[in-house]
Design a protein around this motif. Structure first.
Motif, PDB file in Angstrom:
ATOM      1  N   TYR A 518      -0.610 -21.063  -9.085  1.00  0.00           N
ATOM      2  CA  TYR A 518      -0.532 -19.686  -9.157  1.00  0.00           C
ATOM      3  C   TYR A 518       0.473 -19.030  -8.184  1.00  0.00           C
ATOM      4  CZ  TYR A 518      -1.332 -20.055  -3.786  1.00  0.00           C
ATOM      5  OH  TYR A 518      -1.025 -20.005  -2.255  1.00  0.00           O
ATOM      6  N   LYS A 519       1.514 -19.637  -7.561  1.00  0.00           N
ATOM      7  CA  LYS A 519       2.734 -19.112  -7.004  1.00  0.00           C
ATOM      8  C   LYS A 519       3.679 -18.976  -8.338  1.00  0.00           C
ATOM      9  CE  LYS A 519       2.262 -20.484  -2.435  1.00  0.00           C
ATOM     10  NZ  LYS A 519       2.439 -19.800  -1.130  1.00  0.00           N
ATOM     11  N   ARG A 520       3.559 -19.370  -9.473  1.00  0.00           N
ATOM     12  CA  ARG A 520       4.355 -18.948 -10.617  1.00  0.00           C
ATOM     13  C   ARG A 520       5.777 -19.106 -10.466  1.00  0.00           C
ATOM     14  NH1 ARG A 520       1.347 -13.711 -13.431  1.00  0.00           N
ATOM     15  NH2 ARG A 520       1.821 -12.771 -11.233  1.00  0.00           N
ATOM     16  N   ASN A 582      14.280 -30.062  -1.060  1.00  0.00           N
ATOM     17  CA  ASN A 582      13.732 -30.177   0.386  1.00  0.00           C
ATOM     18  C   ASN A 582      13.612 -28.840   1.164  1.00  0.00           C
ATOM     19  OD1 ASN A 582      12.608 -32.218   1.879  1.00  0.00           O
ATOM     20  ND2 ASN A 582      14.264 -32.293   3.209  1.00  0.00           N
ATOM     21  N   TYR A 583      12.644 -27.946   0.716  1.00  0.00           N
ATOM     22  CA  TYR A 583      12.400 -27.040   1.658  1.00  0.00           C
ATOM     23  C   TYR A 583      11.780 -27.345   2.543  1.00  0.00           C
ATOM     24  CZ  TYR A 583      10.073 -22.054   2.321  1.00  0.00           C
ATOM     25  OH  TYR A 583       9.700 -20.879   2.754  1.00  0.00           O
ATOM     26  N   ASP A 584      12.178 -26.804   3.959  1.00  0.00           N
ATOM     27  CA  ASP A 584      11.651 -27.434   5.053  1.00  0.00           C
ATOM     28  C   ASP A 584      11.711 -26.116   6.266  1.00  0.00           C
ATOM     29  OD1 ASP A 584      14.051 -27.675   5.931  1.00  0.00           O
ATOM     30  OD2 ASP A 584      13.568 -29.782   6.824  1.00  0.00           O
ATOM     31  N   LEU A 591      17.631 -19.520   5.252  1.00  0.00           N
ATOM     32  CA  LEU A 591      17.384 -18.898   3.828  1.00  0.00           C
ATOM     33  C   LEU A 591      16.807 -17.658   4.045  1.00  0.00           C
ATOM     34  CD1 LEU A 591      17.181 -19.119   1.008  1.00  0.00           C
ATOM     35  CD2 LEU A 591      14.852 -20.288   1.178  1.00  0.00           C
ATOM     36  N   TYR A 592      15.858 -17.476   4.960  1.00  0.00           N
ATOM     37  CA  TYR A 592      15.479 -15.954   5.143  1.00  0.00           C
ATOM     38  C   TYR A 592      16.555 -14.896   5.322  1.00  0.00           C
ATOM     39  CZ  TYR A 592      10.996 -18.759   4.931  1.00  0.00           C
ATOM     40  OH  TYR A 592       9.930 -19.384   4.644  1.00  0.00           O
ATOM     41  N   PRO A 593      17.125 -15.439   6.384  1.00  0.00           N
ATOM     42  CA  PRO A 593      18.198 -14.253   7.002  1.00  0.00           C
ATOM     43  C   PRO A 593      19.329 -14.093   6.147  1.00  0.00           C
ATOM     44  CG  PRO A 593      17.775 -16.221   8.575  1.00  0.00           C
ATOM     45  CD  PRO A 593      17.204 -16.537   7.524  1.00  0.00           C
ATOM     46  N   GLY A 610       0.420 -15.400   2.802  1.00  0.00           N
ATOM     47  CA  GLY A 610       1.613 -15.258   2.498  1.00  0.00           C
ATOM     48  C   GLY A 610       2.504 -14.979   3.926  1.00  0.00           C
ATOM     49  N   THR A 611       3.462 -15.752   4.260  1.00  0.00           N
ATOM     50  CA  THR A 611       4.159 -15.592   5.648  1.00  0.00           C
ATOM     51  C   THR A 611       5.608 -15.182   5.478  1.00  0.00           C
ATOM     52  OG1 THR A 611       3.797 -17.903   6.134  1.00  0.00           O
ATOM     53  CG2 THR A 611       2.475 -16.351   7.042  1.00  0.00           C
ATOM     54  N   SER A 612       6.202 -16.206   4.180  1.00  0.00           N
ATOM     55  CA  SER A 612       7.586 -16.034   4.211  1.00  0.00           C
ATOM     56  C   SER A 612       8.242 -14.732   4.193  1.00  0.00           C
ATOM     57  CB  SER A 612       7.981 -16.936   2.983  1.00  0.00           C
ATOM     58  OG  SER A 612       7.376 -16.755   1.690  1.00  0.00           O
ATOM     59  N   GLY A 613       7.664 -13.922   3.533  1.00  0.00           N
ATOM     60  CA  GLY A 613       8.123 -12.589   3.338  1.00  0.00           C
ATOM     61  C   GLY A 613       8.200 -11.780   4.713  1.00  0.00           C
ATOM     62  N   MET A 614       7.254 -12.034   5.689  1.00  0.00           N
ATOM     63  CA  MET A 614       7.269 -11.438   6.866  1.00  0.00           C
ATOM     64  C   MET A 614       8.453 -11.965   7.604  1.00  0.00           C
ATOM     65  SD  MET A 614       3.396 -11.993   8.191  1.00  0.00           S
ATOM     66  CE  MET A 614       1.762 -11.450   7.362  1.00  0.00           C
ATOM     67  N   LYS A 615       8.843 -13.160   7.456  1.00  0.00           N
ATOM     68  CA  LYS A 615      10.013 -13.784   8.149  1.00  0.00           C
ATOM     69  C   LYS A 615      11.306 -13.272   7.682  1.00  0.00           C
ATOM     70  CE  LYS A 615       7.569 -18.063   7.630  1.00  0.00           C
ATOM     71  NZ  LYS A 615       7.585 -19.596   7.314  1.00  0.00           N
ATOM     72  N   ALA A 616      11.263 -13.199   6.325  1.00  0.00           N
ATOM     73  CA  ALA A 616      12.347 -12.632   5.691  1.00  0.00           C
ATOM     74  C   ALA A 616      12.666 -11.096   6.130  1.00  0.00           C
ATOM     75  CB  ALA A 616      12.172 -12.552   4.198  1.00  0.00           C
TER      76      ALA A 616
HETATM   77  C1  LIG Z   1       6.776 -19.863   6.129  1.00  0.00           C
HETATM   78  C2  LIG Z   1       6.792 -21.106   5.179  1.00  0.00           C
HETATM   79  C3  LIG Z   1       6.003 -21.528   4.116  1.00  0.00           C
HETATM   80  C4  LIG Z   1       4.735 -20.435   3.916  1.00  0.00           C
HETATM   81  O1  LIG Z   1       5.538 -19.442   3.027  1.00  0.00           O
HETATM   82  P1  LIG Z   1       4.539 -18.626   2.076  1.00  0.00           P
HETATM   83  O2  LIG Z   1       4.830 -17.469   2.116  1.00  0.00           O
HETATM   84  O3  LIG Z   1       3.100 -18.800   2.810  1.00  0.00           O
HETATM   85  O4  LIG Z   1       4.622 -19.217   0.784  1.00  0.00           O
HETATM   86  C5  LIG Z   1       6.087 -22.516   3.667  1.00  0.00           C
HETATM   87  N1  LIG Z   1       7.291 -23.445   3.867  1.00  0.00           N
HETATM   88  C6  LIG Z   1       8.205 -23.130   5.134  1.00  0.00           C
HETATM   89  C7  LIG Z   1       8.981 -24.060   5.345  1.00  0.00           C
HETATM   90  C8  LIG Z   1       7.946 -22.093   5.679  1.00  0.00           C
HETATM   91  O5  LIG Z   1       8.778 -21.864   6.786  1.00  0.00           O
END
Ligand SMILES: *Cc1c(COP(=O)(O)O)cnc(C)c1O
Length: 859
Positions: A518-520, A582-584, A591-593, A610-616
């Motif tokens: 679903y994340k395409r 190895n996304y971690d 990456l986000y900054p 979803g939270t990655s967009g918030m961190k970005a």
């Molecule tokens: C924030 C984060 C996620 C979650 O991101 P989504 O926007 O929910 O897909 C997954 N993996 C890592 C390493 C993260 O920091």
């Protein structure tokens, strides 16, 4: 030679350096740059070798290092001050003590237990697979900063989640490096005599599962992690907690038994050994931890002599359940036979008969599967309070689970929402932190003022900081890519091109996440030529950094990764698009900054939040996303771009339309705005959007806001409810259980027989009142045992009511044969096409919502 025994010899710190031990053992360092600076200053080279992990750094110090440090008066003083700073952080009153506790007086709650199958705290502890775990880690960190008295419960996975590499063909390879707890900020929970504390669970066939408990300290918050690698277990049981989401079937079920049942036992051990208070509230972060409720029911049937139903009422009152996914495959389900093997016969939990247990997880709604035990459904039945993780996800969850509350409108299904947040201290880049400190003082990020007063920072400084972070990402990308290409079989001589990969002045787009369908991941490859044209534009180029792990058993996901990797391998494109394995957390923090735009294109509405967009966003990126999860709620037209959703067409067509909308936005909006510069070389409009994003989204996306919401709207009400049912030896729970039994028995005969209305004019006008009189049959219930409401709302063509408001009718007269009259008024406060009806609901002061018992009799 091979060792026949292993042992870990710990460094003994001289007294003058003893604060280093506390500083290394408390994970607060993971969001406290000054502590990291202190450790780095010991030996910057070694620091890198130890992957910037203080405990590993301490282990690596030689006696000569220690002598040198002990003799360095400046260092000793800095270490002492840092240690004192940590002690202050751990003991001073914070938000919870100042506000929540002050408001509650003597009745304040002392502990909230937070159960989660994964915790993402730092790259050094890979106990997470994705968003759920990172969220749990951020929850604990913010709870610590706010002084909210949480205790976390999880499992210790010795091999964690896998490390990802690629082979020459771009196919994902998994490896599972084993963690050494002695080199990590963990300590074993021990009995008074020093032996490791052990807890034990019954397993099928009369077997036992034993576990140790590791404690991690997350600032003020203890985190207990259960570990099955205990000598008294046989080999397969020792490996039970080896991997996160490793095996399927029985391994998964037994892991969840350990998390839930073992978790409660660990909390009891923890209280006994440390004097910590017993939790007032139990929060299940997703259904995986649902078995905790069974253990607590069992405890109450034994210790307080309650029946199953009474204990269930007591447990529900103090339980909070958070659902995290609207994707059916993401919901944990077991076969009922499998549950029977683990919870039936000799393995039965005392006081929890198998039939009752099976009822808790039964999919008793249309489309449900009778052979299945559903952990989310059990979570909803065990928790009096439940929530989804964004406004949209709350609504989607009410729709998904409404079958559990038949007769109620979807809007009344008792599942609310609290939108996720992210822990600023962890996710804001050091450069942003330093910039905020320069203009707004050292606490501006932690207390959130850095975002609301971002106007105080000159935009050229924001822009130059953004460039530095892009540069940082470019360097990191090249290092990681070089390593990946070597793993894939390339020789150094072939890798000269990597020196030209990415450019710190080019518009940088990031896309990184797990790779469920679903994340395409590959939506952007729909029209490869159009994408290539965007990337390679001579005047206004674009670069893309992509990362993501597929679950080890998910070949579809691995094929998507391979498709992406093959695209990025193209020599014409590879300097502008990269896939990093190895996304971690460590990669995410760089990456986000470094990104100007954070891309997200899930299939709506499957992204719960979803939270990655918030961190970005906290690092000055603009979001370009499908209106799903949090973005559906907070996109405001100025903080980024919304990719329109193509509803009502087949999947292929939908991908086609949405991909094309994505390219359009890039070509016509994103790219031109980024490259439109003033005389000073600044992108004026872009910077407006960026400061607007920081100023308005910043405060909302913070995990502090989220944890405050949980505390005020769920934990404290649940704690009060828990106390109310427990008073006078659980009188409330007994009374409520008895009422529920009576209600259920009588309900088939409860009816609204006749309704009269007076005072309705032929042309009703707003402000008029209608007098309502209802004649009811209550099947032996007394009028006090029910609530009678007139429900008033907008009426659709088929007479369905929406936007419902209610007012109460009062009992007036009783007649023979269990008949009663209730009267009341309906105020016509709205205009338009409206309708009303009368309904009967259960009443009891300990019920939390009208729909709670799923009982209603509508006229
Ligand atoms: C924030 C984060 C996620 C979650 O991101 P989504 O926007 O929910 O897909 C997954 N993996 C890592 C390493 C993260 O920091």
């Amino acid at each position: 030679m091979k060792a026949i025994r292993r042992l870990h010899v710990r460094t003994v710190l001289p007294d003058a350096l003893s604060p280093l031990h506390d500083l290394a053992l408390n994970l607060r360092w993971s969001w406290h740059p000054p502590t990291l600076d202190l450790f780095e200053s010991i030996d910057p080279v070694k620091w890198q070798e130890c992957r910037r992990q203080p405990m590993a750094m301490l282990s690596s110090l030689t006696p000569a290092d220690l002598t040198r440090l002990e003799g360095d008066a400046g260092f000793v003083q800095r270490a002492r001050e840092a240690g004192e700073g940590l002690q202050r952080y751990l003991s001073e009153p914070r938000w919870y003590q100042r506000e929540a506790q002050a408001a509650a007086g003597d009745d304040f709650s002392q502990a909230f237990a937070y159960f989660s199958p994964e915790f993402g705290l730092t790259a050094a502890l890979p106990q997470y697979s994705g968003g759920l775990g990172i969220l749990a880690g951020d929850h604990l960190k913010s709870a610590s900063d706010l002084g909210v008295p949480i205790v976390g419960i999880g499992l210790f996975y010795k091999s964690g989640y896998f490390r990802q590499r690629l082979n020459a063909e771009g196919w994902q390879q998994e490896s599972y490096p084993v963690l050494d707890p002695d080199d990590l900020p963990l300590s074993l929970l021990r009995e008074a005599d020093g032996s490791p504390a052990v807890l034990s669970l019954a397993m099928p066939g009369g077997a036992h599962l034993d576990a140790h408990v590791w404690r991690a300290q997350v600032g003020r918050v203890p985190l207990l992690l259960l570990d099955s690698d205990v000598e008294t277990n046989d080999a397969s049981r020792r490996d039970l907690t080896d991997r996160l989401y490793g095996g399927g079937g029985d391994q998964r079920l037994q892991q969840e038994m350990l998390l839930g049942i073992g978790g409660v036992r660990a909390l009891r051990l923890w209280s006994r050994l440390t004097g910590a208070p017993e939790p007032d509230v139990y929060h299940m972060n997703e259904g995986h931890a649902g078995f905790q409720g069974l253990e607590r029911i069992s405890e109450l049937t034994q210790a307080a002599d309650l029946t199953f139903e009474e204990a269930l009422r007591a447990v529900r009152a103090s339980t909070v359940f958070t659902t995290h996914t609207p994707v059916p495959a993401g919901i944990d389900r077991f076969g009922i036979n499998q549950i029977g093997q683990h919870f039936g016969g000799a393995a039965e939990l005392p006081g929890v008969p198998l039939t009752k247990l099976l009822e808790l997880g039964a999919e008793t709604y249309r489309g449900g599967d009778t052979g299945v035990f559903n952990m989310a459904v059990m979570g909803l039945r065990l928790g009096q309070r439940a929530n989804g993780v964004s406004v949209l996800h709350g609504a989607v969850s009410r729709g998904m689970f409404k079958g559990l509350w038949p007769g109620f409108d979807e809007s009344e299904v008792p599942i609310g929402s609290i939108t996720n947040g992210v822990h600023a201290g962890t996710w804001v880049d050091r450069k942003v932190f330093d910039l905020a400190t320069e203009f707004m003082g050292p606490h501006a990020i932690q207390d959130g003022t850095a975002f609301s007063s971002v106007d105080q920072v000159p935009t050229d400084r924001i822009w130059s900081t953004k460039r530095e972070m892009r540069e940082q990402l470019v360097a990191e990308t090249r290092t990681r890519l070089r390593k990946s290409m070597r793993d894939r079989g390339a020789t150094s001589a072939e890798l000269g091109w990597i020196d030209d990969v990415l450019d710190p002045d080019v518009l940088t787009i990031g896309f990184a996440r797990r790779v469920p369908t679903y994340k395409r991941l590959t939506l952007m490859l729909r029209d490869p030529e159009r994408l290539a044209k965007i990337l390679l534009d001579e005047e206004r180029p674009v670069q893309l950094v992509i990362a993501g792990k597929a679950h080890p058993a998910d070949d579809t996901g691995k094929r998507l990764i391979q498709e992406m990797v093959r695209f990025t391998d193209d020599p014409k494109l590879r300097h502008r698009i990269v896939f990093l394995p190895n996304y971690d957390i460590a990669m995410a923090q760089r990456l986000y900054p470094g990104c100007d735009v954070w891309l997200n294109n899930p299939l709506r509405p499957f992204e719960a939040c979803g939270t990655s967009g918030m961190k970005a966003a906290l690092n000055g990126a603009l979001n370009l996303s499908i209106l799903d999860g949090w973005w559906d709620e907070w996109f405001d037209g100025e903080n980024g771009w919304a990719i329109p959703t193509a509803d009502g067409v087949d999947d292929e067509r939908r991908d086609e339309l949405e991909a094309s909308a994505l390219y359009d936005l890039l070509e016509n909006n994103v790219v031109p705005t980024f490259y439109d510069r003033d005389e000073a070389g600044l992108p004026t409009r872009w910077l407006e959007m960026l400061t607007h994003t920081l100023g308005t989204l910043g405060p909302k996306v913070m995990a502090d806001r989220m944890v405050q919401d949980y505390t005020q709207s769920l934990y404290l009400p649940a704690a009060r409810a828990g106390r109310a049912v427990a008073q006078r030896n659980f009188e409330g729970a007994r009374d409520l259980a008895e009422r529920v039994a009576r209600l259920r028995q009588a309900w088939p005969s409860v009816r609204v027989e006749h309704v009269e209305a007076e005072g309705v004019s032929d042309t009703p006008q707003v402000g008029e009142t209608v007098r309502v009189r209802a004649y009811l049959a209550l099947g032996g219930l007394s009028p006090e045992e029910v609530t009678v409401q007139v429900a008033f709302g907008r009426a659709s063509e088929s007479d369905e009511l929406t936007e419902v408001e209610t007012s109460v009718l009062e009992p007036v007269e009783s007649y023979e044969g269990g008949k009663h009259r209730f009267d009341g008024e309906l105020a016509l406060t709205r205009t338009g096409s409206l309708g009303w009806t009368v309904r009967v609901l259960p009443a009891h002061p300990l019920l939390a919502s009208d729909a709670e018992l799923g009982l209603v009799a509508n006229a």
